[in-house]
Write an enzyme that holds these catalytic residues in place. Structure first.
Site, mmCIF file in Angstrom:
data_model
loop_
_atom_site.group_PDB
_atom_site.id
_atom_site.type_symbol
_atom_site.label_atom_id
_atom_site.label_comp_id
_atom_site.label_asym_id
_atom_site.label_seq_id
_atom_site.Cartn_x
_atom_site.Cartn_y
_atom_site.Cartn_z
ATOM 1 N N ASP A 8 -3.806 4.429 -3.821
ATOM 2 C CA ASP A 8 -3.457 3.637 -2.641
ATOM 3 C C ASP A 8 -4.595 3.536 -1.628
ATOM 4 O OD1 ASP A 8 -0.901 3.382 -3.760
ATOM 5 O OD2 ASP A 8 -0.252 5.248 -2.827
ATOM 6 N N LYS A 62 -7.429 -0.598 -3.307
ATOM 7 C CA LYS A 62 -8.125 -1.227 -4.441
ATOM 8 C C LYS A 62 -7.757 -2.698 -4.555
ATOM 9 C CE LYS A 62 -6.236 1.874 -7.109
ATOM 10 N NZ LYS A 62 -5.672 2.806 -6.120
ATOM 11 N N GLN A 108 -4.285 3.586 -10.119
ATOM 12 C CA GLN A 108 -4.288 5.025 -9.805
ATOM 13 C C GLN A 108 -5.682 5.428 -9.296
ATOM 14 O OE1 GLN A 108 -2.445 4.141 -13.023
ATOM 15 N NE2 GLN A 108 -1.031 3.769 -11.376
ATOM 16 N N GLY A 133 8.221 3.101 -2.101
ATOM 17 C CA GLY A 133 8.637 3.188 -0.698
ATOM 18 C C GLY A 133 8.619 4.610 -0.152
ATOM 19 N N GLY A 136 0.824 -0.061 -7.328
ATOM 20 C CA GLY A 136 1.234 -1.080 -6.366
ATOM 21 C C GLY A 136 0.011 -1.469 -5.570
ATOM 22 N N HIS A 137 -0.498 -2.660 -5.797
ATOM 23 C CA HIS A 137 -1.726 -3.095 -5.134
ATOM 24 C C HIS A 137 -1.389 -4.225 -4.157
ATOM 25 C CE1 HIS A 137 -4.557 -1.397 -8.481
ATOM 26 N NE2 HIS A 137 -3.668 -0.524 -8.036
HETATM 27 P P1 GDP Z 1 -4.041 0.256 -3.797
HETATM 28 O O1 GDP Z 1 -2.958 0.826 -4.623
HETATM 29 O O2 GDP Z 1 -5.300 1.053 -3.856
HETATM 30 O O3 GDP Z 1 -4.305 -1.199 -4.068
HETATM 31 O O4 GDP Z 1 -3.542 0.357 -2.277
HETATM 32 P P2 GDP Z 1 -2.060 -0.021 -1.718
HETATM 33 O O5 GDP Z 1 -1.958 -1.485 -1.637
HETATM 34 O O6 GDP Z 1 -1.003 0.729 -2.450
HETATM 35 O O7 GDP Z 1 -2.133 0.653 -0.271
HETATM 36 C C1 GDP Z 1 -3.103 0.303 0.641
HETATM 37 C C2 GDP Z 1 -2.416 -0.201 1.913
HETATM 38 O O8 GDP Z 1 -3.359 -0.263 2.967
HETATM 39 C C3 GDP Z 1 -1.876 -1.620 1.780
HETATM 40 O O9 GDP Z 1 -0.738 -1.741 2.580
HETATM 41 C C4 GDP Z 1 -3.011 -2.479 2.325
HETATM 42 O O10 GDP Z 1 -2.554 -3.716 2.861
HETATM 43 C C5 GDP Z 1 -3.538 -1.605 3.417
HETATM 44 N N1 GDP Z 1 -4.975 -1.719 3.689
HETATM 45 C C6 GDP Z 1 -6.006 -1.862 2.815
HETATM 46 N N2 GDP Z 1 -7.185 -1.796 3.452
HETATM 47 C C7 GDP Z 1 -6.902 -1.608 4.768
HETATM 48 C C8 GDP Z 1 -7.699 -1.420 5.939
HETATM 49 O O11 GDP Z 1 -8.930 -1.404 5.906
HETATM 50 N N3 GDP Z 1 -7.013 -1.216 7.110
HETATM 51 C C9 GDP Z 1 -5.653 -1.212 7.187
HETATM 52 N N4 GDP Z 1 -5.072 -1.020 8.369
HETATM 53 N N5 GDP Z 1 -4.886 -1.378 6.111
HETATM 54 C C10 GDP Z 1 -5.500 -1.561 4.916
HETATM 55 P P1 IMO Z 2 -2.090 2.783 -7.231
HETATM 56 O O1 IMO Z 2 -2.740 2.001 -8.346
HETATM 57 C C1 IMO Z 2 -0.584 6.589 -5.766
HETATM 58 C C2 IMO Z 2 1.227 9.246 -8.723
HETATM 59 C C3 IMO Z 2 2.722 9.481 -8.592
HETATM 60 C C4 IMO Z 2 2.809 10.890 -9.144
HETATM 61 C C5 IMO Z 2 1.790 10.879 -10.279
HETATM 62 C C6 IMO Z 2 2.379 10.630 -11.645
HETATM 63 O O2 IMO Z 2 -1.155 1.962 -6.417
HETATM 64 O O3 IMO Z 2 -3.099 3.522 -6.429
HETATM 65 P P2 IMO Z 2 3.333 8.461 -12.838
HETATM 66 O O4 IMO Z 2 4.452 7.536 -12.475
HETATM 67 O O5 IMO Z 2 2.007 7.780 -12.976
HETATM 68 O O6 IMO Z 2 3.638 9.316 -14.025
HETATM 69 O O7 IMO Z 2 3.213 9.481 -11.599
HETATM 70 O O8 IMO Z 2 0.864 9.860 -9.955
HETATM 71 N N1 IMO Z 2 0.841 7.817 -8.806
HETATM 72 C C7 IMO Z 2 0.283 7.139 -7.803
HETATM 73 N N2 IMO Z 2 0.019 7.521 -6.528
HETATM 74 N N3 IMO Z 2 -0.934 5.369 -6.206
HETATM 75 C C8 IMO Z 2 -0.696 4.991 -7.475
HETATM 76 O O9 IMO Z 2 -1.139 3.822 -7.997
HETATM 77 C C9 IMO Z 2 -0.025 5.878 -8.323
HETATM 78 N N4 IMO Z 2 0.387 5.814 -9.606
HETATM 79 C C10 IMO Z 2 0.906 7.012 -9.893
HETATM 80 O O10 IMO Z 2 3.137 9.400 -7.252
HETATM 81 O O11 IMO Z 2 2.386 11.813 -8.169
HETATM 82 MG MG MG Z 3 -0.964 1.452 -4.443
#
Ligand code: GDP
Ligand code: IMO
Ligand code: MG
Length: 427
Positions: free
Chosen positions: A13, A16, A223, A301, A40-41
């Site tokens: 998270d 990416k 991940q 969530g 979840g991206h």
């Molecule tokens: P990912 O899984 O690595 O793609 O990241 P996620 O989308 O799960 O979580 C990143 C969260 O941070 C998302 O809600 C993005 O919209 C938000 N985000 C990404 N870059 C920034 C940033 O530079 N500042 C802020 N405030 N939010 C960001």
């Molecule tokens: P993105 O791509 C954050 C974590 C889960 C759990 C462990 C194993 O959005 O960064 P799984 O369902 O893969 O067997 O869970 O890995 N996990 C993540 N944490 N971002 C993710 O993906 C994750 N994908 C899995 O919370 O701790």
């Molecule tokens: Mg994510």
């Protein structure tokens, strides 16, 4: 030829999706190499917020091809739902291609994921319950079904029959759970396959043809390194290799074909689920980060655990991935603090160490050693260039850069596509 890998440098998270979307403005193809709908991206543009799980974050550019590689575990229902949602928002998804070698998540995988988590009790991993672990266990155990098996009715019927017999024994005899009906699965998945058939390709060949044609390719890891099956805090990890090497393997690209490897890191750190977290902040400041950073899982969530930037873990990730550079996101979330702790090492049994250790138990006991950097207490979200950032924020970035040992070339200052500063290297 140009191949760039984008991977997570922490526990996921990191942003990416946002970084990939920004870079995809100049890419011909984005490839997703690993993971499943556990990812979840998030991509935020003027057209709204998009939460992508399996579809690569290049999909918002009409001319960018989006490939789901052989290393991904595809849940057909989830993918179809995602495609439908994108279509309903006016996005053409005919450019989505899926590897015929991708393993498939079947109805027993999420059920077993939940049952295994229950069985772990207090030691549960906190998986996303998407069936990810059980699906990859079956893949490695050679009990998996791949898309190529399922698009051919003969192999689908034969393979499912054998595998389901074993799964039903596990469900009923070990877990005392209900058996699954073979004909129902056959019917349901035949319908999914009919729907997905136009998207199924020999993805590694498509990717290599694109490389030969001099196309610009981005590989978007899911991940992150500290969740890696080998190098993460095992067993509190995911079931794939979310590293640069894993990104190559999952997309059918060789290491020498890669030009850049960008590690995405938050300016602090978060983790979802169980496992060691040396810099976790349990007091009010942890909550401030959670609220300001909206640190709640994109897929589940769940509130994310929050903490301070972990230098040793970050540097370790940079090294085992051979990162060429770093994208540092969410700097704006730290705008409020007068002082910001940054972890520069750990103390373990009275000794100073500067790498994560293999034993999750021992890693859970290390004490972070902090350095305290001056905060800036100013809004950075509107900055247009590096020089607009307060000197304390610039100093913070420089210190992170020193700790990671790689140049920070992008800085995130907000969730939207435009809130990114570029520093040095051009896309
Ligand atoms: P990912 O899984 O690595 O793609 O990241 P996620 O989308 O799960 O979580 C990143 C969260 O941070 C998302 O809600 C993005 O919209 C938000 N985000 C990404 N870059 C920034 C940033 O530079 N500042 C802020 N405030 N939010 C960001
Ligand atoms: P993105 O791509 C954050 C974590 C889960 C759990 C462990 C194993 O959005 O960064 P799984 O369902 O893969 O067997 O869970 O890995 N996990 C993540 N944490 N971002 C993710 O993906 C994750 N994908 C899995 O919370 O701790
Ligand atoms: Mg994510």
């Amino acid at each position: 030829m140009s191949v760039t890998i984008v991977i997570g440098g922490q526990w996921g998270d990191e942003g990416k999706g946002k970084i990939t979307d920004s870079l995809a403005a100049h890419a011909d193809m984005v490839v997703r190499p690993n993971g499943s709908a556990n990812a979840g991206h998030t991509v935020q543009t003027d057209a709204g917020t998009f939460k992508l799980h399996l579809v690569p974050s290049g999909i918002l550019y009409p001319d960018c091809d989006c490939v789901i590689g052989a290393g991904v575990a595809v849940d057909p229902a989830s993918l179809i739902e995602e495609i439908d949602e994108l279509n309903s928002r006016g996005i053409n998804t005919s450019r989505v291609m899926i590897s015929d070698r991708a393993t498939v998540i079947l109805p027993y995988h999420p059920i077993i994921d939940q049952l295994e988590e229950n069985q772990r009790g207090d030691h549960s991993i906190g998986t996303t319950l998407k069936g990810n672990g059980p699906a990859y266990a079956d893949k490695v155990g050679r009990r998996g079904l791949r898309l190529a098996d399922m698009t051919d009715e003969r192999s689908f019927v034969d393979r499912l029959h054998v595998v389901l017999e074993e799964k039903n024994q596990l469900l009923t005899k070990v877990y005392g759970s209900a058996a699954l009906d073979e004909s129902e699965i056959l019917e349901q998945y035949a319908a999914y396959m009919e729907r997905l058939a136009p998207h199924i390709v020999q993805a590694e060949v498509v990717v290599q043809d694109a490389i030969d044609a001099g196309k610009r390719i981005l590989i978007e890891g899911a991940q992150a390194t500290l969740l890696d099956i080998d190098y993460g805090s095992y067993p509190y990890v995911t079931s794939t290799s979310p590293t640069a090497a894993g990104a190559c393997q999952g997309s059918g690209v060789g290491p020498c074909q890669v030009d850049r490897t960008i590690g995405v890191y938050k300016a602090y750190i978060t983790r979802v689920g169980g496992g060691p977290f040396p810099t976790e902040e349990h007091d009010d400041r942890g909550e401030v980060i959670r609220q300001r950073g909206k640190e709640f899982g994109t897929t589940t969530g769940r509130p994310r655990r929050t903490g301070w930037f972990d230098g040793p873990a970050a540097r370790y990730a940079a090294r085992i991935n051979g990162l060429s550079e770093v994208a540092l996101t969410k700097l704006d979330i730290l705008d409020e603090f007068d002082q910001i702790p940054v972890c520069v090492g750990y103390r373990s049994n009275g000794e100073f160490i500067d790498n994560p250790v293999a034993s999750a138990l021992r890693y859970g006991e290390v004490e972070p050693v902090y350095e305290y950097l001056e905060g800036w207490q100013q809004d950075t979200s509107g900055a247009q260039k590096m020089d607009d950032l307060p000197p304390q924020a610039q100093r913070y970035i420089e210190r992170i850069e020193e700790l990671i040992g790689r140049p920070v070339t992008y800085i995130g200052i907000g969730p939207s596509r435009s809130q990114i500063l570029e520093r040095g290297v051009k896309v």
